[in-house]
Design an enzyme around this catalytic site. Sequence first.
Site, short mmCIF file in Angstrom:
data_model
loop_
_atom_site.label_atom_id
_atom_site.label_comp_id
_atom_site.label_asym_id
_atom_site.label_seq_id
_atom_site.Cartn_x
_atom_site.Cartn_y
_atom_site.Cartn_z
N ARG A 1 29.71 -26.46 16.73
CA ARG A 1 30.05 -25.08 17.01
C ARG A 1 31.30 -25.08 17.87
NH1 ARG A 1 25.51 -22.24 19.27
NH2 ARG A 1 24.42 -21.79 17.35
N ASN B 1 21.05 -30.27 32.25
CA ASN B 1 20.04 -31.27 32.03
C ASN B 1 20.58 -32.69 32.29
OD1 ASN B 1 17.58 -32.05 31.26
ND2 ASN B 1 17.71 -31.32 29.15
N TYR C 1 16.64 -14.53 19.56
CA TYR C 1 17.90 -14.38 20.31
C TYR C 1 19.03 -14.00 19.35
CZ TYR C 1 21.62 -15.85 23.61
OH TYR C 1 22.72 -15.90 24.46
N ASP C 2 19.23 -14.86 18.32
CA ASP C 2 20.39 -14.67 17.43
C ASP C 2 20.39 -13.28 16.80
OD1 ASP C 2 20.22 -17.34 17.97
OD2 ASP C 2 20.31 -18.04 15.90
N LYS D 1 25.70 -37.26 17.64
CA LYS D 1 27.05 -37.04 17.09
C LYS D 1 27.36 -35.55 16.92
CE LYS D 1 27.45 -41.44 14.77
NZ LYS D 1 26.96 -42.11 13.57
P1 NAD Z 1 21.15 -15.78 32.99
O1 NAD Z 1 19.76 -15.88 32.50
O2 NAD Z 1 21.56 -16.62 34.14
O3 NAD Z 1 21.53 -14.26 33.32
C1 NAD Z 1 20.95 -13.18 32.68
C2 NAD Z 1 20.55 -12.17 33.75
O4 NAD Z 1 19.99 -11.02 33.10
C3 NAD Z 1 19.47 -12.71 34.69
O5 NAD Z 1 19.84 -12.47 36.03
C4 NAD Z 1 18.21 -11.91 34.31
O6 NAD Z 1 17.32 -11.76 35.37
C5 NAD Z 1 18.83 -10.62 33.82
N1 NAD Z 1 17.97 -9.88 32.89
C6 NAD Z 1 17.34 -10.35 31.77
N2 NAD Z 1 16.65 -9.35 31.18
C7 NAD Z 1 16.87 -8.24 31.93
C8 NAD Z 1 16.43 -6.88 31.84
N3 NAD Z 1 15.60 -6.47 30.85
N4 NAD Z 1 16.82 -6.00 32.77
C9 NAD Z 1 17.64 -6.39 33.79
N5 NAD Z 1 18.10 -7.66 33.93
C10 NAD Z 1 17.71 -8.56 33.02
O7 NAD Z 1 22.08 -16.07 31.71
P2 NAD Z 1 23.65 -16.31 31.65
O8 NAD Z 1 23.86 -17.69 31.19
O9 NAD Z 1 24.29 -15.82 32.88
O10 NAD Z 1 24.01 -15.34 30.44
C11 NAD Z 1 24.52 -14.02 30.65
C12 NAD Z 1 24.79 -13.36 29.30
O11 NAD Z 1 25.75 -14.14 28.56
C13 NAD Z 1 23.54 -13.25 28.41
O12 NAD Z 1 23.59 -12.03 27.72
C14 NAD Z 1 23.71 -14.41 27.44
O13 NAD Z 1 23.09 -14.13 26.21
C15 NAD Z 1 25.23 -14.49 27.30
N6 NAD Z 1 25.65 -15.85 26.92
C16 NAD Z 1 25.64 -16.86 27.83
C17 NAD Z 1 26.05 -18.14 27.43
C18 NAD Z 1 26.09 -19.30 28.40
O14 NAD Z 1 26.56 -20.38 28.01
N7 NAD Z 1 25.68 -19.17 29.63
C19 NAD Z 1 26.45 -18.37 26.12
C20 NAD Z 1 26.42 -17.30 25.23
C21 NAD Z 1 26.04 -16.04 25.64
#
Ligand code: NAD
Length: 317
Positions: free
Chosen positions: A283, A195, A150-151, A213
């Site tokens: 963070r 959770n 991911y990172d 903590k």
């Molecule tokens: P989520 O999993 O609810 O939403 C992601 C969406 O992308 C899903 O609907 C999934 O079906 C779709 N998806 C994944 N791969 C795909 C592909 N190849 N083609 C088309 N659709 C695809 O996650 P979220 O929490 O809504 O996160 C949205 C974005 O924000 C992500 O990029 C995530 O990395 C980023 N993000 C979220 C958070 C958080 O706290 N929720 C924190 C940091 C970054």
Amino acid sequence: MKILVAGGAGFIGSHLCERLLKENHKVVCLDNLLTGSFNNIRQLQNNSNFLFIKADITKKLPPLPNIEIIFHLASPASPNENSPISYHSLAEETIKANIDGTWKLLELAKKEKARFLFASTSEIYGNPLIHPQQEDYSGNVNPLGKRAVYDESKRMGETLTCYYHRKKGVNVRIARIFNTYGPRMRIDDQRMVINFIINALKNKPIHVYGNGKQTRSLCYISDMIDGLIKLMFAPKTNGEVFNLGNPVEKSVIDYARLIKKFTQSKSKIIITHQLIEDDPERRCPDITKAKEILNWWPKISLEKGLQLSINYYKKIL
Ligand code: NAD
């Protein structure tokens, strides 16, 4: 305007589609439903300004003429190894969505002369050595660790976004999203807040990893949507990266206690002392840049955000 939300059936994406429709934009939601759900956008189906296309951004894209704005949120996002929708369980899909998918959407942005936003993450800071994290801190990521799928793919997504800006003149911005919570996070997502809320509502034990903590800062979903929209439309954002998140830090054990109190739960809080690989100790975003340039900062208090979330999950459990 005609706006593409890639990942629009997910947690953040569905709230974004909803808000953009309220602001009278035309919204094309493109999602392969890998971790999202049609239920998140079902209520938008009757809106003539809304179009859902089930498609994968890592494959050949469907025709998307006259798109003026692209939000790229399509990627698995849950870090919890026990979750079937985590980026551990979906490692290849995660890498492809953030690299191949970003590439394809940037090509579309170039072709359509559209503005582009890449949803990056606080995880690009890894286990940070500087607190709070400013945008110019390049992070402390372990490229060999489990979380790297991911990172590092998000870091490459940022690199591609900057490359298309520098070399191909695409109008881009990057949102480094910090922990966001609220209604529509999936129950099997297993990120901390969801959770704790689910276990508290079921009076099941609330497991706190490590010693409890370690701190987290949480942003309520409506604040995050305000931030993403401001970042897309405000001046002075082209080619820029912004932290979006809530700078108020609390320890994980404090979140557990607060959620137990608000749900009036009988759950026991169990400190496991079990460490999660590369789990950051702290963070916390420095949002000075977002305050100054976007005039944005989170407005919803933790208490209100938790109550709104608890009310939602009480209804659907
Ligand atoms: P989520 O999993 O609810 O939403 C992601 C969406 O992308 C899903 O609907 C999934 O079906 C779709 N998806 C994944 N791969 C795909 C592909 N190849 N083609 C088309 N659709 C695809 O996650 P979220 O929490 O809504 O996160 C949205 C974005 O924000 C992500 O990029 C995530 O990395 C980023 N993000 C979220 C958070 C958080 O706290 N929720 C924190 C940091 C970054």
